[in-house]
Enzyme design. Sequence first.
Site, mmCIF file in Angstrom:
data_model
loop_
_atom_site.group_PDB
_atom_site.id
_atom_site.type_symbol
_atom_site.label_atom_id
_atom_site.label_comp_id
_atom_site.label_asym_id
_atom_site.label_seq_id
_atom_site.Cartn_x
_atom_site.Cartn_y
_atom_site.Cartn_z
ATOM 1 C CB SER A 54 -4.212 -1.182 -5.948
ATOM 2 O OG SER A 54 -5.496 -1.150 -6.382
ATOM 3 C CG ASP A 86 -0.516 0.191 -3.313
ATOM 4 O OD1 ASP A 86 0.483 -0.111 -2.780
ATOM 5 O OD2 ASP A 86 -1.588 -0.314 -2.781
HETATM 6 ZN ZN LIG Z 1 0.791 -3.014 -0.206
#
Ligand SMILES: [Zn+2]
Length: 321
Positions: A54, A86
């Site tokens: 992320s 992500d």
């Molecule tokens: Zn998510």
Amino acid sequence: MTNEMPLVTSKEMLIKATNEGYGVGAFNANNMELVQAVIETADEMKAPVILQVSQGAIKYAGLEFATMMVKVAAELASIPVVLHLDHGTDFLQNVLCLRAGFTSLMYDGSAEPLQQNIAISRKITEIAHACGIPVECELGKIPKIEDNLTEEQVSNLMANPEAAEKFVEETQCDSLAAAIGSVHGMKEDIQPLDIGRLDEIRRRTNVPIVLHGSSGVLRTRKDAEEKGIRLKDHEGTVEDAIKHGVAKINVATELSLTFIRAMHAQLEKTPGEKDMRKILLPAKDAVKTRVREYIELFGCAGKAEVAGASGLSASEIKYHE
Ligand SMILES: [Zn+2]
């Protein structure tokens, strides 16, 4: 000894999963122990796997570290591994990850007005496809638990099936993160999914569907029963979602919680410990157990040899069966 397995893209892996009715786990790679726990377990179970990073993880570890951790892990494993971004929330983040060697991207334009979401998604799919890299895009909004929304508000944010058809066509995205009732960051798996909506989206689109926020979603109907949660006709669990065509299942919170809880337990057991590795190792092992449960739930054990290996012919999705 390494098996020299390079990273693969998520394209064939997810099409194969959709066609064969199983899910691929997409686990968040936040530190070395988590990456090792996921890869070792997937390798033991011969399961294809997605390690996703992320923007928060990129901020924490740095893009180079985050990328290299997953690359090294993939090289040491004998299963297909995808390095996925992500929730890349802007164009630049996607370009940076493309350049860093990610084999799957995500643009999350859910905070933007729809037209803007479509326009940026399209821009990213255009450059990513030129490099042979697939892109996941988000429609509707998958909220966070911190947003403190009511059930009705969560429902209002869900992806509209008609809009999904137009969205996939116009963005040319390779997979769709469709909001169907899950909420990010939940500590308990109690949330049902709107399976009726999922069916409608599947009927109108031809790309693999991604489930976000899976830590908070009821895993099985048996779980729902045990928890005394009564599902409405159109509602279902992770197990149902896979049966109805969800191909990629994201899990972050539950692995993080598992890691923290095991660390706490170990610290309590050995309060004077001076070797940090002796605190981290039980945490890694606890995550391995959890990943094993997820891979079993998703039905992707033993699917490694065919899923997403280069040269695979499964480039088209079978629909409307
Ligand atoms: Zn998510």
